[in-house]
Design a protein around this motif. Structure first.
Motif, PDB file in Angstrom:
ATOM      1  N   ASP A 305      -4.952  -6.560  55.920  1.00  0.00           N
ATOM      2  CA  ASP A 305      -3.425  -6.775  56.439  1.00  0.00           C
ATOM      3  C   ASP A 305      -2.419  -6.396  55.529  1.00  0.00           C
ATOM      4  O   ASP A 305      -1.160  -6.639  55.897  1.00  0.00           O
ATOM      5  CB  ASP A 305      -3.466  -8.275  56.546  1.00  0.00           C
ATOM      6  CG  ASP A 305      -4.497  -8.874  57.696  1.00  0.00           C
ATOM      7  OD1 ASP A 305      -4.543  -8.160  58.544  1.00  0.00           O
ATOM      8  OD2 ASP A 305      -4.781  -9.919  57.507  1.00  0.00           O
ATOM      9  N   GLY A 306      -2.542  -5.787  54.402  1.00  0.00           N
ATOM     10  CA  GLY A 306      -1.567  -5.123  53.662  1.00  0.00           C
ATOM     11  C   GLY A 306      -0.650  -5.710  52.984  1.00  0.00           C
ATOM     12  O   GLY A 306       0.530  -5.460  52.778  1.00  0.00           O
ATOM     13  N   TRP A 307      -0.790  -7.026  52.518  1.00  0.00           N
ATOM     14  CA  TRP A 307       0.319  -8.066  52.065  1.00  0.00           C
ATOM     15  C   TRP A 307       0.116  -7.983  50.378  1.00  0.00           C
ATOM     16  O   TRP A 307       0.849  -8.493  49.769  1.00  0.00           O
ATOM     17  CB  TRP A 307       0.012  -9.381  52.481  1.00  0.00           C
ATOM     18  CG  TRP A 307      -1.193  -9.888  52.107  1.00  0.00           C
ATOM     19  CD1 TRP A 307      -2.576 -10.071  52.986  1.00  0.00           C
ATOM     20  CD2 TRP A 307      -1.906 -10.688  51.223  1.00  0.00           C
ATOM     21  NE1 TRP A 307      -3.435 -10.541  52.446  1.00  0.00           N
ATOM     22  CE2 TRP A 307      -3.237 -10.968  51.298  1.00  0.00           C
ATOM     23  CE3 TRP A 307      -1.218 -11.148  49.863  1.00  0.00           C
ATOM     24  CZ2 TRP A 307      -3.988 -11.612  50.415  1.00  0.00           C
ATOM     25  CZ3 TRP A 307      -2.049 -12.062  48.948  1.00  0.00           C
ATOM     26  CH2 TRP A 307      -3.475 -12.219  49.245  1.00  0.00           C
ATOM     27  N   PHE A 308      -1.119  -7.581  49.812  1.00  0.00           N
ATOM     28  CA  PHE A 308      -1.298  -7.712  48.446  1.00  0.00           C
ATOM     29  C   PHE A 308      -1.227  -6.497  47.817  1.00  0.00           C
ATOM     30  O   PHE A 308      -1.905  -5.259  48.181  1.00  0.00           O
ATOM     31  CB  PHE A 308      -2.912  -8.151  48.405  1.00  0.00           C
ATOM     32  CG  PHE A 308      -3.222  -8.602  47.195  1.00  0.00           C
ATOM     33  CD1 PHE A 308      -2.401  -9.367  46.063  1.00  0.00           C
ATOM     34  CD2 PHE A 308      -4.378  -8.077  46.326  1.00  0.00           C
ATOM     35  CE1 PHE A 308      -2.785  -9.976  45.034  1.00  0.00           C
ATOM     36  CE2 PHE A 308      -4.757  -8.665  45.173  1.00  0.00           C
ATOM     37  CZ  PHE A 308      -4.004  -9.648  44.256  1.00  0.00           C
ATOM     38  N   TYR A 309      -0.531  -6.748  46.707  1.00  0.00           N
ATOM     39  CA  TYR A 309      -0.112  -5.216  45.915  1.00  0.00           C
ATOM     40  C   TYR A 309      -0.420  -5.505  44.385  1.00  0.00           C
ATOM     41  O   TYR A 309      -0.580  -6.639  43.889  1.00  0.00           O
ATOM     42  CB  TYR A 309       1.419  -5.102  45.862  1.00  0.00           C
ATOM     43  CG  TYR A 309       2.037  -4.585  47.328  1.00  0.00           C
ATOM     44  CD1 TYR A 309       2.466  -3.277  47.411  1.00  0.00           C
ATOM     45  CD2 TYR A 309       2.230  -5.474  48.304  1.00  0.00           C
ATOM     46  CE1 TYR A 309       2.869  -2.809  48.819  1.00  0.00           C
ATOM     47  CE2 TYR A 309       2.642  -5.052  49.615  1.00  0.00           C
ATOM     48  CZ  TYR A 309       2.941  -3.825  49.788  1.00  0.00           C
ATOM     49  OH  TYR A 309       3.446  -3.410  51.009  1.00  0.00           O
ATOM     50  N   ALA A 310      -0.867  -4.375  43.650  1.00  0.00           N
ATOM     51  CA  ALA A 310      -1.031  -4.553  42.278  1.00  0.00           C
ATOM     52  C   ALA A 310      -0.313  -3.251  41.481  1.00  0.00           C
ATOM     53  O   ALA A 310      -0.719  -2.069  42.111  1.00  0.00           O
ATOM     54  CB  ALA A 310      -2.622  -4.485  41.915  1.00  0.00           C
ATOM     55  N   VAL A 311       0.298  -3.565  40.540  1.00  0.00           N
ATOM     56  CA  VAL A 311       1.505  -2.795  39.680  1.00  0.00           C
ATOM     57  C   VAL A 311       1.428  -2.763  38.666  1.00  0.00           C
ATOM     58  O   VAL A 311       1.366  -3.821  37.941  1.00  0.00           O
ATOM     59  CB  VAL A 311       3.001  -3.014  40.599  1.00  0.00           C
ATOM     60  CG1 VAL A 311       3.819  -1.745  40.339  1.00  0.00           C
ATOM     61  CG2 VAL A 311       2.978  -3.427  42.042  1.00  0.00           C
ATOM     62  N   GLY A 312       1.396  -1.623  37.856  1.00  0.00           N
ATOM     63  CA  GLY A 312       1.282  -1.398  36.706  1.00  0.00           C
ATOM     64  C   GLY A 312      -0.139  -1.277  36.009  1.00  0.00           C
ATOM     65  O   GLY A 312      -0.895  -0.920  36.529  1.00  0.00           O
ATOM     66  N   ASP A 313      -0.460  -1.473  34.616  1.00  0.00           N
ATOM     67  CA  ASP A 313      -1.528  -1.370  34.115  1.00  0.00           C
ATOM     68  C   ASP A 313      -2.763  -1.842  34.723  1.00  0.00           C
ATOM     69  O   ASP A 313      -3.870  -1.410  34.714  1.00  0.00           O
ATOM     70  CB  ASP A 313      -1.483  -1.914  32.580  1.00  0.00           C
ATOM     71  CG  ASP A 313      -0.605  -1.134  31.750  1.00  0.00           C
ATOM     72  OD1 ASP A 313      -0.271  -0.236  32.152  1.00  0.00           O
ATOM     73  OD2 ASP A 313      -0.621  -1.395  30.578  1.00  0.00           O
ATOM     74  N   VAL A 314      -2.563  -3.057  35.471  1.00  0.00           N
ATOM     75  CA  VAL A 314      -3.910  -3.729  36.257  1.00  0.00           C
ATOM     76  C   VAL A 314      -4.368  -2.810  37.264  1.00  0.00           C
ATOM     77  O   VAL A 314      -5.487  -3.051  37.664  1.00  0.00           O
ATOM     78  CB  VAL A 314      -3.169  -4.993  36.795  1.00  0.00           C
ATOM     79  CG1 VAL A 314      -2.384  -4.697  38.068  1.00  0.00           C
ATOM     80  CG2 VAL A 314      -4.179  -6.106  37.016  1.00  0.00           C
ATOM     81  N   ASN A 315      -3.885  -1.824  37.818  1.00  0.00           N
ATOM     82  CA  ASN A 315      -4.372  -0.994  38.809  1.00  0.00           C
ATOM     83  C   ASN A 315      -5.145   0.321  38.165  1.00  0.00           C
ATOM     84  O   ASN A 315      -5.694   0.916  38.895  1.00  0.00           O
ATOM     85  CB  ASN A 315      -3.441  -0.532  39.844  1.00  0.00           C
ATOM     86  CG  ASN A 315      -2.063   0.357  39.275  1.00  0.00           C
ATOM     87  OD1 ASN A 315      -2.300   1.273  38.335  1.00  0.00           O
ATOM     88  ND2 ASN A 315      -1.110   0.048  39.777  1.00  0.00           N
ATOM     89  N   HIS A 316      -4.771   0.440  36.789  1.00  0.00           N
ATOM     90  CA  HIS A 316      -5.681   1.272  35.942  1.00  0.00           C
ATOM     91  C   HIS A 316      -5.291   3.006  36.360  1.00  0.00           C
ATOM     92  O   HIS A 316      -6.103   3.855  36.134  1.00  0.00           O
ATOM     93  CB  HIS A 316      -7.002   1.205  36.340  1.00  0.00           C
ATOM     94  CG  HIS A 316      -7.993   1.705  35.069  1.00  0.00           C
ATOM     95  ND1 HIS A 316      -9.085   2.358  35.277  1.00  0.00           N
ATOM     96  CD2 HIS A 316      -7.790   1.623  33.485  1.00  0.00           C
ATOM     97  CE1 HIS A 316      -9.629   2.609  34.120  1.00  0.00           C
ATOM     98  NE2 HIS A 316      -9.019   2.220  33.011  1.00  0.00           N
ATOM     99  N   ARG A 317      -4.037   3.133  36.987  1.00  0.00           N
ATOM    100  CA  ARG A 317      -3.702   4.451  37.266  1.00  0.00           C
ATOM    101  C   ARG A 317      -3.003   5.170  35.996  1.00  0.00           C
ATOM    102  O   ARG A 317      -3.363   6.528  35.900  1.00  0.00           O
ATOM    103  CB  ARG A 317      -2.709   4.531  38.256  1.00  0.00           C
ATOM    104  CG  ARG A 317      -3.365   4.139  39.685  1.00  0.00           C
ATOM    105  CD  ARG A 317      -2.329   3.737  40.683  1.00  0.00           C
ATOM    106  NE  ARG A 317      -1.355   4.849  41.161  1.00  0.00           N
ATOM    107  CZ  ARG A 317      -1.529   5.492  42.118  1.00  0.00           C
ATOM    108  NH1 ARG A 317      -2.301   5.395  43.107  1.00  0.00           N
ATOM    109  NH2 ARG A 317      -0.558   6.603  42.360  1.00  0.00           N
ATOM    110  N   ALA A 318      -2.313   4.354  35.236  1.00  0.00           N
ATOM    111  CA  ALA A 318      -1.399   5.135  34.183  1.00  0.00           C
ATOM    112  C   ALA A 318      -1.096   4.046  33.421  1.00  0.00           C
ATOM    113  O   ALA A 318       0.011   3.480  33.496  1.00  0.00           O
ATOM    114  CB  ALA A 318      -0.202   6.077  34.458  1.00  0.00           C
TER     115      ALA A 318
END
Length: 476
Positions: A305-318
């Motif tokens: 349902d696309g309501w949950f976001y993860a932003v910053g270090d917690v998503n392990h991208r950069a």
């Protein structure tokens, strides 16, 4: 136990610089927004990472540069004023008080709840406040997690008894240890070794690998190794720790080869882990303690349902503050667009897509010498299957380097995608190169054709003239 309920358009858990930016962008889109934080508003970067570490390092780097300038060497020959450096660090960390950050949140009309926020189901968050109250929050549109990371400590026998430093203690310590052991060879390890050696510690680095800064170009780690050793740091490669103990106030370190080392403090700079263990992820079908996988708009891909976001270090991208803030600007904007039913431009380099996370992540390592990079390394480029041309140049041959200091040592590398004739990676190592990284970022993110980049004339005599030399070398 008191319980109150509140409803907002957007709930943000974690009020570091990433969470603050998500909240501000969502609020700018006209959405009611609340941010939840259990520690200081401003997070790791403001109080235990970027700001205090660079405050410790700036006098070190400035003195190292000045010592190589004719007419200044004698003037800066003495030791650093440790009390003044630590006082400057305290000031740059706002004395570990967050009133200014709270004032900023108020100025952008974002509500703040202090306490530990946990998910209790889809779009539901319960906050346990310090005074024992429970506040039940409901989001109309989105919940964004921006809880960052913590130090990942290795399972070394005796670790619980020695009270090791992590990056937090290394950036906030109020006195200089006589002997400091640093376990690790990454950015935190080399920066803190640089700082504390210059402040008077005898630093020994215990590095499991055979080189420093292994995620960067090899020449970067080699130049930093030379700089640390010249400063007096004892670097031991291919060395692992098998046990720790604290006796009579000293840390006893046993090594895998049977050797022993004694230090007053030990810094474990051995990586990061996500702050997701106590977020209630299990209530929405995720595993506590895991990184949160997201798409380029920062929706968590394993949640329906696309309501949950993860932003910053917690998503392990950069795992860098500036990149997390970039993600936050995009995530907050896309949350606003979706809430209003507006089109989402998530194509590569679109308004709502964090393409730079894959192609143009800048980084500066504040050692002596500095290292600055953006985009791919040679190894990454080769693994990607691209046809790459590697262009190297000795930074010491640039006229600006001669002006910068005597006996300048440095190196530059530019990676060219030969099919597209664009720059896909740049690494600089040498004094003062941190200020070159944004020009490299523009070249990579802008995918500027080399024929056009040739017309970007660098000022003489600056370090920036390295761009001309790299392009001349490429052209032959």
């Amino acid at each position: 136990m008191n319980e109150t309920t509140r409803t907002y358009d957007v709930i943000v858990i974690g009020a570091g610089p990433v969470g603050e930016n998500v909240a501000e962008r969502a609020r700018a889109a006209g959405l009611s927004t609340v941010i939840v934080e259990r520690e200081l508003i401003g997070g790791e970067c403001s109080f235990w990472a970027c700001d205090p570490s660079k405050a410790l390092l700036r006098p070190v780097v400035a003195r190292a540069d000045a010592r190589r300038v004719p007419g200044l060497g004698q003037a800066v020959a003495g030791p650093l004023d440790v009390e003044a450096v630590l006082a400057h660090r305290d000031k740059m960390s706002s004395y570990w008080k967050d009133e200014d950050q709270v004032d900023w949140l108020n100025s952008v009309s974002v509500d703040l709840i202090r306490g530990h926020g946990r998910l209790t189901g889809p779009k539901q968050v319960a906050v346990q406040t310090p005074d024992g109250e429970t506040i039940a929050l409901t989001a109309r549109h989105a919940v964004a997690v921006s809880t960052g990371t913590r130090a990942a400590l290795p399972p070394i026998p005796g670790i619980d008894t020695v009270r090791p430093w992590t990056s937090r203690e290394a950036t906030s310590a109020d006195k200089v240890p006589g002997r400091l052991a640093v376990v690790g060879g990454g950015v935190v390890a080399v920066e803190m070794a640089t700082a504390w050696q210059a402040l008077g510690s005898q630093v020994t680095m215990l590095v499991l690998e055979d080189a420093l800064l292994q995620r960067m170009e090899p020449f970067a780690g080699e130049l930093v190794t030379d700089g640390l050793r010249e400063a007096g740091v004892d670097i031991r490669f291919e060395t692992s720790v098998t046990s720790l103990a604290r006796e009579d106030g000293e840390v006893r370190i046993t090594l895998a080869d049977g050797g022993q080392l004694t230090a007053d403090e030990i810094l474990l700079a051995t990586g990061r882990a996500p702050n997701t263990r106590d977020l209630g992820l299990e209530t929405i079908g995720l595993t506590p303690g895991n990184w949160l996988k997201v798409d380029d708009t920062f929706r968590v891909t394993d949640v329906a349902d696309g309501w949950f976001y993860a932003v910053g270090d917690v998503n392990h991208r950069a795992l860098m503050t500036h990149q997390g803030k970039y993600q936050a600007r995009i995530a907050g904007t896309v949350i606003g667009a979706r809430a209003k039913g507006e089109p989402v431009d998530d194509a590569p380099w679109g308004t709502h897509a964090a393409t730079a996370d894959h192609a143009a992540v800048p980084q500066v390592v504040f050692t002596t010498p500095e290292v600055a990079s953006v985009g791919l390394t040679t190894r990454e480029a080769e693994q990607s299957g691209r046809r790459i041309k590697v262009v190297d140049y000795d930074l010491a041959r640039v006229a600006g380097a001669h002006q910068y200091s005597e006996d300048y040592r440095g190196h530059a590398r530019m990676l060219i995608d030969t099919d597209r004739d664009t720059v896909v990676g740049v690494t600089f190592a040498g004094p003062g190169v941190g200020e070159l990284v944004h020009s490299a970022t523009i070249a990579v993110a802008g995918e500027i054709p080399l024929d056009r980049l040739w017309h970007a004339v660098p000022a003489f005599p600056t370090l920036g003239e390295i761009w001309l030399r790299l392009l001349e070398t490429h052209r032959g």
